[in-house]
Design a protein around this motif. Sequence first.
Motif, PDB file in Angstrom:
ATOM      1  N   GLN A   1     -11.161  -8.905  -3.140  1.00 50.77           N
ATOM      2  CA  GLN A   1     -11.283  -7.470  -2.902  1.00 50.77           C
ATOM      3  C   GLN A   1     -11.825  -6.717  -4.112  1.00 50.77           C
ATOM      4  O   GLN A   1     -12.552  -5.723  -3.962  1.00 50.77           O
ATOM      5  CB  GLN A   1      -9.908  -6.884  -2.537  1.00 50.77           C
ATOM      6  CG  GLN A   1      -9.148  -7.614  -1.451  1.00 50.77           C
ATOM      7  CD  GLN A   1      -9.882  -7.674  -0.143  1.00 50.77           C
ATOM      8  OE1 GLN A   1     -10.425  -6.673   0.321  1.00 50.77           O
ATOM      9  NE2 GLN A   1      -9.929  -8.857   0.462  1.00 50.77           N
ATOM     10  N   LEU A   2     -11.497  -7.186  -5.319  1.00 49.72           N
ATOM     11  CA  LEU A   2     -11.720  -6.397  -6.532  1.00 49.72           C
ATOM     12  C   LEU A   2     -12.723  -6.996  -7.505  1.00 49.72           C
ATOM     13  O   LEU A   2     -13.114  -6.334  -8.465  1.00 49.72           O
ATOM     14  CB  LEU A   2     -10.388  -6.191  -7.256  1.00 49.72           C
ATOM     15  CG  LEU A   2      -9.338  -5.386  -6.496  1.00 49.72           C
ATOM     16  CD1 LEU A   2      -7.956  -5.590  -7.101  1.00 49.72           C
ATOM     17  CD2 LEU A   2      -9.705  -3.904  -6.491  1.00 49.72           C
TER      18      LEU A   2
ATOM     19  N   LEU B   1      -8.286   2.910  -8.348  1.00 46.87           N
ATOM     20  CA  LEU B   1      -9.748   3.044  -8.336  1.00 46.87           C
ATOM     21  C   LEU B   1     -10.179   4.191  -7.425  1.00 46.87           C
ATOM     22  O   LEU B   1     -11.040   5.006  -7.795  1.00 46.87           O
ATOM     23  CB  LEU B   1     -10.386   1.741  -7.866  1.00 46.87           C
ATOM     24  CG  LEU B   1     -10.373   0.574  -8.855  1.00 46.87           C
ATOM     25  CD1 LEU B   1     -10.783  -0.714  -8.155  1.00 46.87           C
ATOM     26  CD2 LEU B   1     -11.303   0.860 -10.034  1.00 46.87           C
ATOM     27  N   GLU B   2      -9.568   4.267  -6.261  1.00 54.41           N
ATOM     28  CA  GLU B   2      -9.903   5.337  -5.316  1.00 54.41           C
ATOM     29  C   GLU B   2      -9.533   6.705  -5.856  1.00 54.41           C
ATOM     30  O   GLU B   2     -10.139   7.720  -5.484  1.00 54.41           O
ATOM     31  CB  GLU B   2      -9.195   5.081  -3.987  1.00 54.41           C
ATOM     32  CG  GLU B   2      -9.699   3.845  -3.252  1.00 54.41           C
ATOM     33  CD  GLU B   2      -8.880   3.528  -2.020  1.00 54.41           C
ATOM     34  OE1 GLU B   2      -7.862   4.226  -1.772  1.00 54.41           O
ATOM     35  OE2 GLU B   2      -9.239   2.573  -1.295  1.00 54.41           O
ATOM     36  N   THR B   3      -8.554   6.750  -6.773  1.00 56.76           N
ATOM     37  CA  THR B   3      -8.104   8.011  -7.365  1.00 56.76           C
ATOM     38  C   THR B   3      -8.976   8.411  -8.553  1.00 56.76           C
ATOM     39  O   THR B   3      -8.840   9.517  -9.078  1.00 56.76           O
ATOM     40  CB  THR B   3      -6.625   7.882  -7.790  1.00 56.76           C
ATOM     41  OG1 THR B   3      -5.866   7.359  -6.703  1.00 56.76           O
ATOM     42  CG2 THR B   3      -6.019   9.220  -8.173  1.00 56.76           C
ATOM     43  N   GLY B   4      -9.861   7.512  -8.983  1.00 57.33           N
ATOM     44  CA  GLY B   4     -10.795   7.844 -10.054  1.00 57.33           C
ATOM     45  C   GLY B   4     -10.522   7.195 -11.386  1.00 57.33           C
ATOM     46  O   GLY B   4     -11.147   7.559 -12.396  1.00 57.33           O
TER      47      GLY B   4
ATOM     48  N   LEU C   1       1.085   4.058  -3.163  1.00 53.91           N
ATOM     49  CA  LEU C   1       0.851   5.494  -3.014  1.00 53.91           C
ATOM     50  C   LEU C   1       1.928   6.295  -3.736  1.00 53.91           C
ATOM     51  O   LEU C   1       1.630   7.253  -4.460  1.00 53.91           O
ATOM     52  CB  LEU C   1       0.820   5.854  -1.527  1.00 53.91           C
ATOM     53  CG  LEU C   1       0.623   7.344  -1.209  1.00 53.91           C
ATOM     54  CD1 LEU C   1      -0.695   7.850  -1.776  1.00 53.91           C
ATOM     55  CD2 LEU C   1       0.677   7.565   0.300  1.00 53.91           C
TER      56      LEU C   1
ATOM     57  N   ASP D   1     -10.192   3.816 -14.048  1.00 52.48           N
ATOM     58  CA  ASP D   1     -10.856   2.551 -14.378  1.00 52.48           C
ATOM     59  C   ASP D   1      -9.791   1.460 -14.393  1.00 52.48           C
ATOM     60  O   ASP D   1      -9.254   1.088 -15.436  1.00 52.48           O
ATOM     61  CB  ASP D   1     -11.543   2.684 -15.743  1.00 52.48           C
ATOM     62  CG  ASP D   1     -12.257   1.412 -16.171  1.00 52.48           C
ATOM     63  OD1 ASP D   1     -12.491   0.541 -15.315  1.00 52.48           O
ATOM     64  OD2 ASP D   1     -12.559   1.300 -17.378  1.00 52.48           O
TER      65      ASP D   1
ATOM     66  N   GLN E   1       0.827  -1.208   0.000  1.00 52.97           N
ATOM     67  CA  GLN E   1       0.000   0.000   0.000  1.00 52.97           C
ATOM     68  C   GLN E   1       0.859   1.255   0.000  1.00 52.97           C
ATOM     69  O   GLN E   1       0.562   2.217  -0.719  1.00 52.97           O
ATOM     70  CB  GLN E   1      -0.933  -0.016   1.222  1.00 52.97           C
ATOM     71  CG  GLN E   1      -2.055  -1.036   1.114  1.00 52.97           C
ATOM     72  CD  GLN E   1      -2.853  -1.163   2.404  1.00 52.97           C
ATOM     73  OE1 GLN E   1      -2.387  -0.778   3.487  1.00 52.97           O
ATOM     74  NE2 GLN E   1      -4.062  -1.705   2.312  1.00 52.97           N
TER      75      GLN E   1
ATOM     76  N   THR F   1      -6.422  -1.052  -6.288  1.00 51.39           N
ATOM     77  CA  THR F   1      -7.347  -0.451  -5.327  1.00 51.39           C
ATOM     78  C   THR F   1      -7.132   1.047  -5.229  1.00 51.39           C
ATOM     79  O   THR F   1      -8.088   1.843  -5.256  1.00 51.39           O
ATOM     80  CB  THR F   1      -7.175  -1.109  -3.951  1.00 51.39           C
ATOM     81  OG1 THR F   1      -7.492  -2.494  -4.048  1.00 51.39           O
ATOM     82  CG2 THR F   1      -8.073  -0.445  -2.916  1.00 51.39           C
ATOM     83  N   LEU F   2      -5.879   1.480  -5.131  1.00 53.92           N
ATOM     84  CA  LEU F   2      -5.597   2.901  -4.993  1.00 53.92           C
ATOM     85  C   LEU F   2      -5.913   3.663  -6.278  1.00 53.92           C
ATOM     86  O   LEU F   2      -6.409   4.801  -6.233  1.00 53.92           O
ATOM     87  CB  LEU F   2      -4.140   3.107  -4.591  1.00 53.92           C
ATOM     88  CG  LEU F   2      -3.747   4.531  -4.199  1.00 53.92           C
ATOM     89  CD1 LEU F   2      -4.657   5.078  -3.106  1.00 53.92           C
ATOM     90  CD2 LEU F   2      -2.293   4.574  -3.735  1.00 53.92           C
TER      91      LEU F   2
ATOM     92  N   GLU G   1      -3.036  -4.048  -4.408  1.00 51.86           N
ATOM     93  CA  GLU G   1      -3.086  -2.760  -3.716  1.00 51.86           C
ATOM     94  C   GLU G   1      -3.007  -1.569  -4.676  1.00 51.86           C
ATOM     95  O   GLU G   1      -3.678  -0.552  -4.465  1.00 51.86           O
ATOM     96  CB  GLU G   1      -1.953  -2.668  -2.686  1.00 51.86           C
ATOM     97  CG  GLU G   1      -2.126  -3.582  -1.489  1.00 51.86           C
ATOM     98  CD  GLU G   1      -1.760  -5.022  -1.776  1.00 51.86           C
ATOM     99  OE1 GLU G   1      -2.132  -5.893  -0.973  1.00 51.86           O
ATOM    100  OE2 GLU G   1      -1.088  -5.278  -2.817  1.00 51.86           O
TER     101      GLU G   1
END
Length: 305
Positions: A153-154, A131-134, A100, A136, A96, A128-129, A125
Amino acid sequence: MNIFSIARYMLPMTRYPYSGDVVPCPVCGERSFAPVAGIDRRLKRLPTVMCNRCGLFYTNPMPTELELGTYYEKYYRFDYQLASTKPKQKHILKRQREALGRVQQLQGLLPDGARTLDFGAGSGEFITLMLETGFDAHGFEPGETYATHAIEQLGTRMRQIGWQEADYGPEFDLVTSFHVFEHLSTPLPALQRIARWLKPGGKVYLEVPDTAEWFARKGFGSLHFAHVLGFNQGNLTLAAAKVGLRPLKVVSPTGIIFEQGAVEDEDAHAASGLAISRQLTVIGPTSRYWTHQLSKVGLSGGAKA
């Protein structure tokens, strides 16, 4: 997986359980090479050589695709990280943190909502990040232990397949691959596949361990069966150039964001890679190994180059 099978990869002073083939350089095709080391960090017998044209370090004889596939599917995660059924929490937290930093390096380089693919996504990981940042974001991973965790998770954004089975079209604005290509015996076909998955204007973010750093520090202690290739900046850039990719942003010597475009002088990158690797071999791998070991207990050593 049983104790006897995994022990064959761990017992010191023995050969790894593979036959392999003697191969030319997997990046530039040069057939001549120089020996670098005969053992690895576990004191197991593992022949590592240096390409005489581009300086790539690689295992030779090279494990076959079948031998590597069996290892990564059945043994790698336990052998390398002692993960038998799911990734350990400390590895998830480490990934993670790494994700970042990588996402931050991509700021301003992608369109809003860009479609991305992570090649060898591990436990997911980075996806996931993203996706969280916008974005696809999608990915795939061949190893069952980590892929199963990531799919939980995904969902369908993650697939458990190898790159040879991946059937994507030219649909991605970005393909990423972090600490994967050092594991591949045939990097150019994999890079060619990545190049075909890009939309016009698409980018590729590759990151591998820097042999110029790790071998200089640890000697043969930086070598192990899982890493069949050892890149430096010169030969990593050369590999990308061979599939029509050129550097856009150099994050680290062997962490580079590439864009589509021809590289005019591949020979210059080969020469750079060879010069870096030759400098590494001025001091032998055994001297470097013991200098590193002594430094860990507070005793100085002499290997500096």
